[in-house]
Design a protein around this motif. Structure first.
Motif, PDB file in Angstrom:
ATOM      1  N   LEU A  28     -22.711   2.201 -15.043  1.00 38.13           N
ATOM      2  CA  LEU A  28     -21.335   2.650 -14.596  1.00 38.13           C
ATOM      3  C   LEU A  28     -21.212   2.228 -13.239  1.00 38.13           C
ATOM      4  CD1 LEU A  28     -22.205   6.099 -16.187  1.00 38.13           C
ATOM      5  CD2 LEU A  28     -20.964   4.001 -17.092  1.00 38.13           C
ATOM      6  N   THR A  29     -20.179   1.283 -12.974  1.00 38.93           N
ATOM      7  CA  THR A  29     -19.915   0.830 -11.448  1.00 38.93           C
ATOM      8  C   THR A  29     -18.549   1.792 -11.132  1.00 38.93           C
ATOM      9  OG1 THR A  29     -18.920  -1.083 -12.461  1.00 38.93           O
ATOM     10  CG2 THR A  29     -21.130  -0.953 -11.534  1.00 38.93           C
ATOM     11  N   TYR A  30     -18.377   2.198 -10.005  1.00 43.02           N
ATOM     12  CA  TYR A  30     -17.275   2.478  -9.387  1.00 43.02           C
ATOM     13  C   TYR A  30     -16.869   2.011  -7.937  1.00 43.02           C
ATOM     14  CZ  TYR A  30     -18.712   6.213 -12.867  1.00 43.02           C
ATOM     15  OH  TYR A  30     -19.341   6.890 -14.039  1.00 43.02           O
ATOM     16  N   THR A  31     -15.744   2.170  -7.656  1.00 45.03           N
ATOM     17  CA  THR A  31     -15.424   1.725  -6.308  1.00 45.03           C
ATOM     18  C   THR A  31     -15.469   2.751  -5.168  1.00 45.03           C
ATOM     19  OG1 THR A  31     -13.090   2.541  -6.540  1.00 45.03           O
ATOM     20  CG2 THR A  31     -13.290   0.306  -7.339  1.00 45.03           C
ATOM     21  N   ALA A  35     -23.397   2.992  -7.683  1.00 44.50           N
ATOM     22  CA  ALA A  35     -23.481   2.659  -9.319  1.00 44.50           C
ATOM     23  C   ALA A  35     -24.542   3.694  -9.958  1.00 44.50           C
ATOM     24  CB  ALA A  35     -24.303   1.333  -9.403  1.00 44.50           C
ATOM     25  N   HIS A  36     -24.028   3.995 -11.163  1.00 44.97           N
ATOM     26  CA  HIS A  36     -24.855   4.961 -12.100  1.00 44.97           C
ATOM     27  C   HIS A  36     -25.104   4.463 -13.205  1.00 44.97           C
ATOM     28  CE1 HIS A  36     -23.418   7.960  -8.968  1.00 44.97           C
ATOM     29  NE2 HIS A  36     -23.886   8.922  -9.908  1.00 44.97           N
TER      30      HIS A  36
END
Length: 68
Positions: A28-31, A35-36
Motif C-alpha cells: 500500500l503506497t500513499y502520498t 508505505a504499508h
C-alpha cells in the motif's frame, strides 16, 4: 543496510513468543504517509493486519521466512 524488496506472496514470521506466519497480500503506497503492507495470517486463522513497511523490515518485530 542492504535494500530489501518485499513482494506479494513473501512470507514473514512475527518475532514473538507465539510464532505466526503471514503472507504479504498487498503493498500500500500513499502520498502523505509511509508505505504499508497488508498481511494475511496463515494456518487457519487468516486474520488480516496492516503494518508500516519499515516495521515489517525491523527484525525486532518480523523476520522474513527463509526460502528453501
Amino acid at each position: 543496510m542492504a535494500a530489501i524488496s518485499v513482494n506479494p506472496g513473501d512470507i514473514f514470521v512475527k518475532n514473538d513468543r507465539v510464532i505466526s506466519r503471514f503472507v504479504v497480500d498487498r503493498l500500500l503506497t500513499y502520498t502523505d504517509i509511509p508505505a504499508h503492507v497488508r498481511l494475511i495470517e496463515q494456518g487457519g486463522n487468516e486474520r488480516t493486519v496492516t503494518v508500516a513497511l519499515q516495521t515489517l523490515l525491523d527484525e525486532k518485530y518480523w523476520l522474513p521466512e527463509k526460502k528453501s
